[in-house]
Design an enzyme around this catalytic site. Structure first.
Site, PDB file in Angstrom:
ATOM      1  CE  LYS A   1      -1.708   3.074   1.900  1.00  0.00           C
ATOM      2  NZ  LYS A   1      -1.504   4.505   1.459  1.00  0.00           N
TER       3      LYS A   1
ATOM      4  N   GLY B   1      -4.681   5.831   3.554  1.00  0.00           N
ATOM      5  CA  GLY B   1      -4.182   5.129   4.734  1.00  0.00           C
ATOM      6  C   GLY B   1      -5.285   4.540   5.596  1.00  0.00           C
ATOM      7  N   PRO B   2      -6.252   5.377   6.030  1.00  0.00           N
ATOM      8  CG  PRO B   2      -7.122   7.251   7.066  1.00  0.00           C
ATOM      9  CD  PRO B   2      -6.306   6.830   5.890  1.00  0.00           C
TER      10      PRO B   2
ATOM     11  N   GLY C   1      -4.124   3.553  -2.334  1.00  0.00           N
ATOM     12  CA  GLY C   1      -5.337   3.981  -1.644  1.00  0.00           C
ATOM     13  C   GLY C   1      -5.027   4.801  -0.411  1.00  0.00           C
TER      14      GLY C   1
ATOM     15  CB  CYS D   1      12.859   9.403   8.639  1.00  0.00           C
ATOM     16  SG  CYS D   1      13.706   8.314   7.531  1.00  0.00           S
TER      17      CYS D   1
ATOM     18  CD  GLU E   1      13.179   1.237   9.580  1.00  0.00           C
ATOM     19  OE1 GLU E   1      13.668   2.266  10.075  1.00  0.00           O
ATOM     20  OE2 GLU E   1      13.711   0.127   9.669  1.00  0.00           O
TER      21      GLU E   1
ATOM     22  CD  GLU F   1      10.083  13.185  11.508  1.00  0.00           C
ATOM     23  OE1 GLU F   1       8.953  12.668  11.560  1.00  0.00           O
ATOM     24  OE2 GLU F   1      11.094  12.588  11.096  1.00  0.00           O
TER      25      GLU F   1
ATOM     26  N   GLY G   1      -4.921   1.127   3.827  1.00  0.00           N
ATOM     27  CA  GLY G   1      -3.830   0.813   4.756  1.00  0.00           C
ATOM     28  C   GLY G   1      -4.333   0.058   5.970  1.00  0.00           C
TER      29      GLY G   1
HETATM   30  P1  NAD Z   1       2.132   8.804   7.425  1.00  0.00           P
HETATM   31  O1  NAD Z   1       2.385   8.030   8.661  1.00  0.00           O
HETATM   32  O2  NAD Z   1       1.030   9.771   7.404  1.00  0.00           O
HETATM   33  O3  NAD Z   1       1.852   7.816   6.208  1.00  0.00           O
HETATM   34  C1  NAD Z   1       2.694   6.751   5.863  1.00  0.00           C
HETATM   35  C2  NAD Z   1       1.873   5.667   5.190  1.00  0.00           C
HETATM   36  O4  NAD Z   1       0.925   5.151   6.117  1.00  0.00           O
HETATM   37  C3  NAD Z   1       1.073   6.140   3.973  1.00  0.00           C
HETATM   38  O5  NAD Z   1       1.086   5.127   2.986  1.00  0.00           O
HETATM   39  C4  NAD Z   1      -0.324   6.310   4.546  1.00  0.00           C
HETATM   40  O6  NAD Z   1      -1.334   6.156   3.596  1.00  0.00           O
HETATM   41  C5  NAD Z   1      -0.377   5.164   5.552  1.00  0.00           C
HETATM   42  N1  NAD Z   1      -1.361   5.338   6.606  1.00  0.00           N
HETATM   43  C6  NAD Z   1      -1.838   6.513   7.144  1.00  0.00           C
HETATM   44  N2  NAD Z   1      -2.774   6.237   8.082  1.00  0.00           N
HETATM   45  C7  NAD Z   1      -2.886   4.893   8.162  1.00  0.00           C
HETATM   46  C8  NAD Z   1      -3.667   4.004   8.962  1.00  0.00           C
HETATM   47  N3  NAD Z   1      -4.539   4.446   9.865  1.00  0.00           N
HETATM   48  N4  NAD Z   1      -3.512   2.672   8.784  1.00  0.00           N
HETATM   49  C9  NAD Z   1      -2.638   2.198   7.881  1.00  0.00           C
HETATM   50  N5  NAD Z   1      -1.878   2.969   7.089  1.00  0.00           N
HETATM   51  C10 NAD Z   1      -1.993   4.313   7.230  1.00  0.00           C
HETATM   52  O7  NAD Z   1       3.534   9.449   7.081  1.00  0.00           O
HETATM   53  P2  NAD Z   1       3.918  10.346   5.828  1.00  0.00           P
HETATM   54  O8  NAD Z   1       3.397  11.711   6.069  1.00  0.00           O
HETATM   55  O9  NAD Z   1       3.567   9.687   4.563  1.00  0.00           O
HETATM   56  O10 NAD Z   1       5.523  10.294   5.932  1.00  0.00           O
HETATM   57  C11 NAD Z   1       6.228  11.150   6.736  1.00  0.00           C
HETATM   58  C12 NAD Z   1       6.686  10.433   8.004  1.00  0.00           C
HETATM   59  O11 NAD Z   1       7.384   9.224   7.719  1.00  0.00           O
HETATM   60  C13 NAD Z   1       7.660  11.237   8.800  1.00  0.00           C
HETATM   61  O12 NAD Z   1       7.260  11.292  10.148  1.00  0.00           O
HETATM   62  C14 NAD Z   1       8.982  10.496   8.669  1.00  0.00           C
HETATM   63  O13 NAD Z   1       9.871  10.649   9.714  1.00  0.00           O
HETATM   64  C15 NAD Z   1       8.565   9.111   8.489  1.00  0.00           C
HETATM   65  N6  NAD Z   1       9.587   8.363   7.752  1.00  0.00           N
HETATM   66  C16 NAD Z   1      10.368   7.451   8.402  1.00  0.00           C
HETATM   67  C17 NAD Z   1      11.351   6.748   7.740  1.00  0.00           C
HETATM   68  C18 NAD Z   1      12.250   5.757   8.422  1.00  0.00           C
HETATM   69  O14 NAD Z   1      12.858   4.960   7.747  1.00  0.00           O
HETATM   70  N7  NAD Z   1      12.361   5.760   9.723  1.00  0.00           N
HETATM   71  C19 NAD Z   1      11.516   6.960   6.386  1.00  0.00           C
HETATM   72  C20 NAD Z   1      10.698   7.884   5.744  1.00  0.00           C
HETATM   73  C21 NAD Z   1       9.716   8.557   6.446  1.00  0.00           C
END
Ligand code: NAD
Length: 463
Positions: free
Chosen positions: A170, A203-204, A201, A279, A245, A371, A207
């Site tokens: 996803k 996230g909520p 699609g 990140c 991550e 962050e 995902g």
């Molecule tokens: P996000 O957590 O909003 O979304 C990440 C993914 O999760 C997306 O595909 C989103 O659709 C999905 N998602 C959102 N809500 C969900 C739910 N309720 N259930 C299942 N899936 C869901 O993050 P973002 O805004 O896309 O990315 C930025 C964040 O990612 C930053 O905080 C960053 O630090 C982190 N990040 C971490 C790493 C790492 O390797 N540690 C790498 C890149 C980004």
């Protein structure tokens, strides 16, 4: 505008079940450049079923066969390199040079690293009278963010497939075009149908359905700590394996006597790359009080070279820009000294933010703890090494770090940092070394052999 298919199940594209397609926006122009069908919970269910059906066959495929398919995937991505780079520029806003060198070449190298590794990895070893088997975990639900749209996908899918797992991906809703190119490359590489599936699609919706699906054995998530915490709780409730991550607030520590010019140049290059949407960005710079003003002056000079629209791209969306500008305003309100940049948009079009430096930042300020995920860097002063260590380790995160100073002192300091990876005196990123976080930066490791074992069960047979 034609709606592109976002759902790839059992080796074929299909139109998605959710009502509203996703609009893909070019962050440099604010224009909608594509529409992609958004998958529903039913699409996720179909994808998980396909992955379950394909699992026994793929798990039993000899490692040499899995290696051959991964090498073919690497080659299929390499053939599309120009298209991938242009697509990352269009939907993420990454400047073309960055899109080519990092967003495209890094994931190609990672796919290649798993083709090499799986061919030689000891899936069976002997411990006394036991034969220890490393077996694939099963069906993996992979959820990825937009900031490195292809790398984040490959860092999960390549080791999972190498291990013998099957996958439902996803990808992030902001960057589905890059994900589609990846799925095309998988298709061309000749994996059996159902081994890799994708549901673009929300996230909520998609995902969450993937995380909750009883047919998913492991969830591998990269994204925000807030969503990761929720996913970890859901997976924990179902006793599923989980890899997370998450976010970071990494420190670059300039020990007394550090050579300031190269340290500042490299730290800013790291913190501002990808418009700070990283990140592992080194967003806190810790400098000894005697060298502090000189370091801040060097940084102010260096940041002038990061011209928005040229060397530094926009943020991914209007929402992210608002979030980052909100933090800049908060930094000013908290009493930090604005050295460069600020909340005013540098260009009239596109989601740009001026690269922003804050000095006189206290460790407890929000801009030193939370962050920001944008081009904002905080300079903090320390008294001595113990003080530097306390500040460096003084956040809920522990993803990355950097240390500059005399080689022995810097190495000793790096060992005491609570972070998954620390660069000593400009040590370069290594795509075969484990990547992941301490504390609230996550659970588990990606890349290299450590990344492969995340997707393996251990079984011992006694004779
Ligand atoms: P996000 O957590 O909003 O979304 C990440 C993914 O999760 C997306 O595909 C989103 O659709 C999905 N998602 C959102 N809500 C969900 C739910 N309720 N259930 C299942 N899936 C869901 O993050 P973002 O805004 O896309 O990315 C930025 C964040 O990612 C930053 O905080 C960053 O630090 C982190 N990040 C971490 C790493 C790492 O390797 N540690 C790498 C890149 C980004």
């Amino acid at each position: 505008m034609k709606v592109l298919d976002g759902v790839y199940v059992d080796g074929a594209w299909r139109s998605a079940g959710a009502a509203e397609p996703l609009a893909v926006v070019d962050p440099a122009t604010e224009e909608v450049v594509a529409r992609v069908g958004a998958g529903s919970a039913q699409d996720v269910d179909a994808a998980v079923r396909a992955a379950r059906d394909a699992f026994p066959g793929w798990a039993a495929a000899p490692p040499a066969e899995r290696a051959a398919r991964l090498a073919a995937l690497r080659d299929a991505m390499a053939t599309r390199a120009d298209e991938i780079a242009a697509t990352v520029t269009r939907e993420l806003g990454a400047p073309p040079k960055l899109a080519k060198a990092v967003h495209t070449q890094l994931p190609i190298a990672v796919a290649g690293s798993y083709a090499d590794l799986v061919a030689s990895y000891p899936f069976e070893t002997q411990v006394g009278n036991s034969t220890v088997l490393m077996e694939p975990v099963g069906v993996v639900g992979a959820i990825t963010p937009w900031n490195y749209p292809l790398h984040q996908i490959v860092a999960k899918v390549a080791p999972a497939l190498a291990a013998g797992c099957t996958v439902v991906l996803k990808p992030a809703e902001n960057t589905p075009l890059t994900a589609r190119l990846f799925a095309e490359a998988v298709h061309e590489a000749g994996f059996p149908a159902g081994v890799f599936n994708m549901v673009v699609g929300l996230g909520p919706v998609a995902g969450q359905a993937l995380v909750e699906h009883p047919g998913v054995d492991m969830v591998s998530f990269t994204g925000s700590t807030a969503v990761g915490r929720r996913i970890g709780a859901l997976a924990g409730g179902a006793v599923k394996r989980v890899a997370l991550e998450l976010g970071g607030k990494s420190a670059s520590v300039l020990l007394p006597g550090a050579d300031l010019a190269p340290a500042i140049k490299a730290t800013l290059a790291n913190a501002l790359s990808n418009s700070g949407q990283r990140c592992s960005a080194l967003t806190r710079v810790l400098v000894h009080r005697d060298q502090y003003e000189e370091a801040v002056a060097l940084a102010a000079e260096a940041v002038a070279g990061y011209v928005p629209g040229e060397r530094i791209g926009p943020l991914v969306s209007a929402e992210q820009r608002e979030r980052v500008v909100g933090y800049i305003e908060k930094g000013v309100a908290e009493g930090a000294r604005l050295v460069a940049g600020g909340p005013t948009p540098p260009l009239s079009r596109g989601y740009y933010v001026s690269p922003t430096l804050f000095a006189d930042v206290a460790p407890e300020m929000a801009i030193a703890q939370e962050e920001i995920f944008g081009p904002v860097v905080a300079f903090l002063r320390f008294e001595d090494e113990e003080d530097a260590l306390r500040i460096a380790n003084g956040t809920v995160y522990g993803l990355a770090g950097a240390v500059w100073g005399a080689p022995d002192e810097a190495a000793a300091f790096a060992r005491r940092m609570e972070a998954g990876q620390v660069d000593v005196n400009g040590g370069r990123f290594n795509a075969r070394a484990p990547f992941g976080g301490y504390k609230q930066s996550g659970i588990g490791r990606e890349l290299g052999e450590h990344g492969l074992t995340e997707y393996l069960h251990t079984k011992s047979l006694q004779f």
